[in-house]
Design a protein around this motif. Structure first.
Motif, PDB file in Angstrom:
ATOM      1  N   MET A   1       0.847  -1.176   0.000  1.00  0.00           N
ATOM      2  CA  MET A   1       0.000   0.000   0.000  1.00  0.00           C
ATOM      3  C   MET A   1       0.897   1.245   0.000  1.00  0.00           C
ATOM      4  SD  MET A   1      -3.332   0.507   2.362  1.00  0.00           S
ATOM      5  CE  MET A   1      -3.403  -1.241   2.406  1.00  0.00           C
ATOM      6  N   LYS A   2       0.633   2.159  -0.898  1.00  0.00           N
ATOM      7  CA  LYS A   2       1.543   3.287  -0.996  1.00  0.00           C
ATOM      8  C   LYS A   2       1.178   4.421  -0.048  1.00  0.00           C
ATOM      9  CE  LYS A   2      -0.069   5.293  -5.349  1.00  0.00           C
ATOM     10  NZ  LYS A   2       0.457   5.720  -6.612  1.00  0.00           N
ATOM     11  N   PRO A   3       2.214   5.105   0.444  1.00  0.00           N
ATOM     12  CA  PRO A   3       1.983   6.214   1.357  1.00  0.00           C
ATOM     13  C   PRO A   3       1.244   7.363   0.666  1.00  0.00           C
ATOM     14  CG  PRO A   3       4.332   5.633   1.260  1.00  0.00           C
ATOM     15  CD  PRO A   3       3.634   4.862   0.204  1.00  0.00           C
ATOM     16  N   VAL A   4       0.439   8.050   1.439  1.00  0.00           N
ATOM     17  CA  VAL A   4      -0.270   9.232   0.957  1.00  0.00           C
ATOM     18  C   VAL A   4       0.276  10.429   1.719  1.00  0.00           C
ATOM     19  CG1 VAL A   4      -2.510  10.377   0.779  1.00  0.00           C
ATOM     20  CG2 VAL A   4      -2.339   7.920   0.387  1.00  0.00           C
ATOM     21  N   LEU A   5       0.678  11.443   0.970  1.00  0.00           N
ATOM     22  CA  LEU A   5       1.218  12.670   1.551  1.00  0.00           C
ATOM     23  C   LEU A   5       0.235  13.805   1.280  1.00  0.00           C
ATOM     24  CD1 LEU A   5       4.835  12.249   0.136  1.00  0.00           C
ATOM     25  CD2 LEU A   5       3.996  11.537   2.362  1.00  0.00           C
ATOM     26  N   PRO A   6      -0.722  14.016   2.182  1.00  0.00           N
ATOM     27  CA  PRO A   6      -1.675  15.104   1.957  1.00  0.00           C
ATOM     28  C   PRO A   6      -0.969  16.456   2.031  1.00  0.00           C
ATOM     29  CG  PRO A   6      -2.469  13.587   3.652  1.00  0.00           C
ATOM     30  CD  PRO A   6      -1.028  13.267   3.389  1.00  0.00           C
ATOM     31  N   ASP A   7      -1.302  17.326   1.096  1.00  0.00           N
ATOM     32  CA  ASP A   7      -0.775  18.686   1.128  1.00  0.00           C
ATOM     33  C   ASP A   7      -1.592  19.486   2.147  1.00  0.00           C
ATOM     34  OD1 ASP A   7       0.796  20.876   0.554  1.00  0.00           O
ATOM     35  OD2 ASP A   7       0.046  21.162  -1.475  1.00  0.00           O
ATOM     36  N   LEU A   8      -1.163  20.678   2.404  1.00  0.00           N
ATOM     37  CA  LEU A   8      -1.777  21.516   3.434  1.00  0.00           C
ATOM     38  C   LEU A   8      -3.283  21.662   3.255  1.00  0.00           C
ATOM     39  CD1 LEU A   8      -1.410  23.391   5.874  1.00  0.00           C
ATOM     40  CD2 LEU A   8      -0.920  25.229   4.246  1.00  0.00           C
ATOM     41  N   ASP A   9      -3.747  21.843   2.020  1.00  0.00           N
ATOM     42  CA  ASP A   9      -5.179  22.058   1.789  1.00  0.00           C
ATOM     43  C   ASP A   9      -6.027  20.884   2.271  1.00  0.00           C
ATOM     44  OD1 ASP A   9      -4.028  20.621  -0.528  1.00  0.00           O
ATOM     45  OD2 ASP A   9      -6.009  20.834  -1.435  1.00  0.00           O
ATOM     46  N   ILE A  10      -5.522  19.676   2.122  1.00  0.00           N
ATOM     47  CA  ILE A  10      -6.267  18.487   2.550  1.00  0.00           C
ATOM     48  C   ILE A  10      -6.326  18.415   4.072  1.00  0.00           C
ATOM     49  CG2 ILE A  10      -6.326  15.960   2.508  1.00  0.00           C
ATOM     50  CD1 ILE A  10      -7.076  17.363  -0.183  1.00  0.00           C
ATOM     51  N   TRP A  11      -5.223  18.698   4.739  1.00  0.00           N
ATOM     52  CA  TRP A  11      -5.219  18.708   6.201  1.00  0.00           C
ATOM     53  C   TRP A  11      -6.205  19.755   6.722  1.00  0.00           C
ATOM     54  CZ3 TRP A  11      -2.734  15.316   9.407  1.00  0.00           C
ATOM     55  CH2 TRP A  11      -1.772  14.485   8.832  1.00  0.00           C
ATOM     56  N   LEU A  12      -6.195  20.927   6.107  1.00  0.00           N
ATOM     57  CA  LEU A  12      -7.097  21.987   6.562  1.00  0.00           C
ATOM     58  C   LEU A  12      -8.557  21.594   6.373  1.00  0.00           C
ATOM     59  CD1 LEU A  12      -5.186  25.125   5.238  1.00  0.00           C
ATOM     60  CD2 LEU A  12      -5.425  24.392   7.624  1.00  0.00           C
ATOM     61  N   LYS A  13      -8.886  20.999   5.242  1.00  0.00           N
ATOM     62  CA  LYS A  13     -10.267  20.568   4.991  1.00  0.00           C
ATOM     63  C   LYS A  13     -10.662  19.401   5.893  1.00  0.00           C
ATOM     64  CE  LYS A  13     -10.332  22.050   0.191  1.00  0.00           C
ATOM     65  NZ  LYS A  13     -10.300  21.605  -1.205  1.00  0.00           N
ATOM     66  N   SER A  14      -9.713  18.568   6.252  1.00  0.00           N
ATOM     67  CA  SER A  14      -9.996  17.411   7.103  1.00  0.00           C
ATOM     68  C   SER A  14     -10.254  17.804   8.552  1.00  0.00           C
ATOM     69  CB  SER A  14      -8.828  16.423   7.063  1.00  0.00           C
ATOM     70  OG  SER A  14      -8.670  15.902   5.772  1.00  0.00           O
ATOM     71  N   PHE A  15      -9.559  18.822   9.019  1.00  0.00           N
ATOM     72  CA  PHE A  15      -9.664  19.221  10.423  1.00  0.00           C
ATOM     73  C   PHE A  15     -10.554  20.437  10.653  1.00  0.00           C
ATOM     74  CE2 PHE A  15      -5.751  16.693  10.634  1.00  0.00           C
ATOM     75  CZ  PHE A  15      -5.988  15.944  11.781  1.00  0.00           C
ATOM     76  N   SER A  16     -11.095  21.007   9.603  1.00  0.00           N
ATOM     77  CA  SER A  16     -11.907  22.215   9.751  1.00  0.00           C
ATOM     78  C   SER A  16     -13.211  21.932  10.488  1.00  0.00           C
ATOM     79  CB  SER A  16     -12.241  22.797   8.368  1.00  0.00           C
ATOM     80  OG  SER A  16     -13.130  23.879   8.498  1.00  0.00           O
ATOM     81  N   ARG A  17     -13.512  22.769  11.450  1.00  0.00           N
ATOM     82  CA  ARG A  17     -14.792  22.660  12.152  1.00  0.00           C
ATOM     83  C   ARG A  17     -15.838  23.556  11.492  1.00  0.00           C
ATOM     84  NH1 ARG A  17     -13.239  22.572  18.571  1.00  0.00           N
ATOM     85  NH2 ARG A  17     -12.225  20.556  18.519  1.00  0.00           N
ATOM     86  N   GLN A  18     -15.402  24.639  10.864  1.00  0.00           N
ATOM     87  CA  GLN A  18     -16.333  25.579  10.250  1.00  0.00           C
ATOM     88  C   GLN A  18     -16.791  25.131   8.866  1.00  0.00           C
ATOM     89  OE1 GLN A  18     -13.432  26.768  11.753  1.00  0.00           O
ATOM     90  NE2 GLN A  18     -14.578  27.312  13.586  1.00  0.00           N
ATOM     91  N   GLY A 109       7.711   6.228  -3.113  1.00  0.00           N
ATOM     92  CA  GLY A 109       6.694   5.474  -3.844  1.00  0.00           C
ATOM     93  C   GLY A 109       5.294   5.899  -3.453  1.00  0.00           C
ATOM     94  N   GLY A 110       5.192   7.090  -2.887  1.00  0.00           N
ATOM     95  CA  GLY A 110       3.906   7.590  -2.417  1.00  0.00           C
ATOM     96  C   GLY A 110       3.229   8.500  -3.412  1.00  0.00           C
ATOM     97  N   ALA A 111       2.107   9.041  -2.967  1.00  0.00           N
ATOM     98  CA  ALA A 111       1.338   9.962  -3.802  1.00  0.00           C
ATOM     99  C   ALA A 111       0.977  11.193  -2.976  1.00  0.00           C
ATOM    100  CB  ALA A 111       0.068   9.296  -4.301  1.00  0.00           C
ATOM    101  N   ILE A 112       1.041  12.331  -3.605  1.00  0.00           N
ATOM    102  CA  ILE A 112       0.618  13.585  -2.992  1.00  0.00           C
ATOM    103  C   ILE A 112      -0.881  13.701  -3.207  1.00  0.00           C
ATOM    104  CG2 ILE A 112       0.837  16.101  -3.075  1.00  0.00           C
ATOM    105  CD1 ILE A 112       3.659  15.499  -4.431  1.00  0.00           C
ATOM    106  N   TRP A 113      -1.580  14.139  -2.189  1.00  0.00           N
ATOM    107  CA  TRP A 113      -3.028  14.341  -2.299  1.00  0.00           C
ATOM    108  C   TRP A 113      -3.296  15.822  -2.087  1.00  0.00           C
ATOM    109  CZ3 TRP A 113      -7.019  12.571   1.900  1.00  0.00           C
ATOM    110  CH2 TRP A 113      -8.323  12.868   1.457  1.00  0.00           C
ATOM    111  N   SER A 114      -3.815  16.466  -3.117  1.00  0.00           N
ATOM    112  CA  SER A 114      -4.121  17.888  -3.024  1.00  0.00           C
ATOM    113  C   SER A 114      -5.203  18.255  -4.024  1.00  0.00           C
ATOM    114  CB  SER A 114      -2.875  18.729  -3.306  1.00  0.00           C
ATOM    115  OG  SER A 114      -3.187  20.102  -3.251  1.00  0.00           O
ATOM    116  N   GLY A 115      -6.031  19.174  -3.618  1.00  0.00           N
ATOM    117  CA  GLY A 115      -7.056  19.696  -4.517  1.00  0.00           C
ATOM    118  C   GLY A 115      -6.680  21.043  -5.106  1.00  0.00           C
TER     119      GLY A 115
END
Length: 135
Positions: A1-18, A109-115
């Motif tokens: 299974m390959k590692p996923v490296l979320p970029d800042l935008d994904i972390w912000l959307k994942s943890f946003s309460r608003q 061998g990972g993938a960056i995840w970003s929108g």
């Protein structure tokens, strides 16, 4: 299974309460359950720098401590510089942040995840980036 490296935008959307993004939250949760989500040091720094006060800083530091770090090697910096030069010759732009994340993803061998739209042209140039959550 390959590692996923979320970029800042994904972390912000994942943890946003608003303004959480349900698709991102679900994909992030799925990646965590599969132990695929890794934290890039510059992303950790950017997240912590956005906190409002010491209490929030301490809480986020604890939360982020549960995510494994991606190690950045000297060779990653060299590869990032090569990527910047290669793209400059193609008249494309890449930030040092993006080039380093690309180099680390490539090596691991990972993938960056970003929108973020700025990644689109880089994907066309061979960058291992996806706007979709980890599968």
């Amino acid at each position: 299974m390959k590692p996923v490296l979320p970029d800042l935008d994904i972390w912000l959307k994942s943890f946003s309460r608003q303004d959480p993004d349900p698709l991102v939250v679900h994909g992030f949760k799925h990646g965590v359950e599969r132990r695929q989500v890794f934290l890039f040091g510059l992303v950790r720094q950017a997240l912590l720098a956005r906190t409002r006060d010491d209490r929030q800083f301490a809480r986020l530091t604890r939360v982020l401590s549960g995510f494994p770090d991606v190690t950045v090697l000297s060779h990653d910096h060299v590869r990032a510089a090569e990527l910047v030069q290669m793209l400059r010759r193609q008249r494309r732009t890449v930030s040092p942040w993006q080039a380093l994340l690309w180099a680390v993803a490539e090596r691991s061998g990972g993938a960056i995840w970003s929108g973020e739209r700025t990644w689109g042209p880089l994907a066309a140039a061979g960058c291992p980036v996806s706007s979709s959550p980890p599968g």
